[in-house]
Design a protein around this motif. Structure first.
Motif, PDB file in Angstrom:
ATOM      1  N   VAL A 183     -98.065-125.886 -13.794  1.00 12.98           N
ATOM      2  CA  VAL A 183     -98.925-127.058 -13.608  1.00 12.98           C
ATOM      3  C   VAL A 183    -100.222-126.845 -14.367  1.00 12.98           C
ATOM      4  N   GLU A 206     -90.698-131.869 -18.565  1.00 20.30           N
ATOM      5  CA  GLU A 206     -90.366-132.132 -17.163  1.00 20.30           C
ATOM      6  C   GLU A 206     -88.863-132.111 -17.026  1.00 20.30           C
ATOM      7  N   ARG A 356     -94.736-129.388  -7.281  1.00 23.00           N
ATOM      8  CA  ARG A 356     -93.765-129.429  -8.378  1.00 23.00           C
ATOM      9  C   ARG A 356     -92.406-128.896  -7.933  1.00 23.00           C
ATOM     10  N   LYS A 365     -90.364-137.607  -8.721  1.00 23.34           N
ATOM     11  CA  LYS A 365     -91.797-137.327  -8.683  1.00 23.34           C
ATOM     12  C   LYS A 365     -92.421-138.009  -7.468  1.00 23.34           C
TER      13      LYS A 365
END
Length: 432
Positions: A183, A206, A356, A365
């Motif tokens: 992150v 991602e 995450r 998400k």
């Protein structure tokens, strides 16, 4: 895409193939040419994205030849386990033992490590504080370092090891700097800003996994610190019309008490603690009593030694802190039947790593919400000063405990629909 696209040497392509890596990962395809070209790089990707393999390959490619007295690559990792993992990756790909690679951590005697470095090595994999100690003892020469790599930078920040990283990076002023992290947040940016070049490329991949199960509506508030979390919680839950039945999860019973005290209890029994630590904190020993009491609006629950808890039928699930095990949170947000529930998570920069991992596990998400107007964001460096004679918290309205016994098995409420969880939290905070 084949491994040839990474422009690796034939021995490295052969080593990758033998190790079972037949095609490059996205992060390798997008960063390798930049690293080999000498550009500073910040690479952001989830666990398993191939970050370690990327910089191991790049290091072996960039150094070209071995056996110089001073190290030419310094790789900083957060702990002993990561040192071992990186050394394994080098062992896997440095098949001819071309380069001398040294692991440095707290398991070794520092005098022995000083001798090992001065005997000559090409690549050092180290934890930041031990590497800094060796640098200050003049054993670690950073003048010839060409490649300065920080791996799992988010964990290094979480462990509070920013100072040795910055000091070592600044000492290796001629080097190229590469940072790998899961992150990117303000605290991490603050650490790397003193040494990353303005031309540094930020590359983010991602890799969200496949959706494993249906989950409730997910919302995420990102805040800088614990005190701001308290302010945000109070501000949101002041809206009793929307948040008419809420479970707030924290990690410890002491935190539950802190959160409870932070509220201005205007109404008797409105806010309470589940199995509270102290008898003068209002609470319940059975969640069914909380569900049955229409006047009880907010229940603060500690994850500490919690066990099973039936929260079905409560329209708002709020995680003030992220539990140590992501599975604990995931079990609570998996959708049951036709329940309309909104799950809200608060996260500081440090906790974003866990966010995450949760996103990876559920295959989607969390929707980031804008912080509401009127929220007081607390500067972490400053602490509110107490006036003389002022109590730590307002306890004037806290009466005797009311750990209620189970009133009745009969339910005369229906929070399961939650009026579509208050129109999905008033159309995602539009509050129309």
């Amino acid at each position: 895409m084949s491994l040839d696209k990474l422009k690796l040497s034939k021995p490295l392509v052969a080593a990758m193939t033998d190790a079972g890596f037949l095609t490059p990962k996205e992060i390798q395809a997008r960063t390798m040419s930049r690293i080999l070209g000498g550009q500073d790089v910040i690479a952001v990707g989830p666990e398993g994205a191939g970050k370690t393999t990327t910089y191991v390959l790049a290091t072996l490619m960039k150094l070209k030849y071995a056996f110089e007295e001073a190290p030419r690559a310094l790789i900083l990792v957060p702990d002993i386990e990561h040192v071992d993992h990186v050394l394994e990756q080098f062992k896997l790909l440095n098949r001819n033992s071309t380069f001398r690679i040294l692991g440095i951590d707290s398991r070794g005697v520092i005098e022995t490590q000083m001798n090992e470095i001065t005997d000559g090595c090409d690549i050092i994999v180290a934890v930041p504080d031990r590497a800094r100690a060796l640098y200050l003892k003049l054993a670690l020469n950073t003048n010839k370092i060409q490649l300065f790599i920080v791996d799992n930078a988010e964990l290094i920040v979480k462990k509070g090891l920013q100072l040795p990283v910055v000091e070592l990076a600044n000492s290796a002023y001629k080097s190229q700097h590469v940072v790998f992290t899961e992150v990117l947040h303000d605290k991490l940016n603050h650490m790397i800003a003193p040494f990353m070049k303005d031309s540094a490329a930020t590359i983010e991949v991602e890799e969200i996994g496949e959706k494993q199960a249906e989950v409730y509506q997910q919302m995420l508030y990102q805040v800088p610190n614990f005190r701001t979390k308290l302010n945000l919680l109070t501000l949101l839950l002041n809206d009793a019309e929307v948040f008419d039945k809420v479970v707030v999860f924290v990690n410890t019973r002491l935190t539950a008490q802190t959160v409870y005290k932070n509220f201005n209890h205007k109404k008797e029994g409105e806010i309470s603690i589940y199995r509270s630590l102290f008898f003068d904190d209002k609470g319940y020993d059975d969640i069914e009593d909380f569900k049955a009491n229409a006047e009880a609006r907010v229940l603060i629950v500690a994850n500490e030694n919690l066990g099973e808890l039936d929260i079905q039928g409560i329209p708002f699930i709020l995680h003030f802190e992220l539990p140590e095990q992501k599975e604990t949170l995931i079990q609570r947000i998996v959708k049951h039947g036709d329940d309309d529930v909104v799950a809200i998570t608060f996260s500081t920069d440090i906790e974003l790593i866990e966010v995450r991992k949760i996103e990876q596990a559920i295959g989607q998400k969390l929707e980031v919400m804008e912080l509401p107007e009127g929220l007081k964001v607390v500067d972490a460096a400053s602490k509110p000063k107490k006036k003389k004679g002022e109590e730590d918290e307002d306890t004037s309205e806290r009466g005797a405990a009311f750990h209620e016994k189970k009133a009745s098995n009969q339910k005369n409420y229906n929070y399961s629909a939650g009026a579509k969880a208050k129109m999905t939290y008033k159309n995602k905070k539009g509050l129309s």
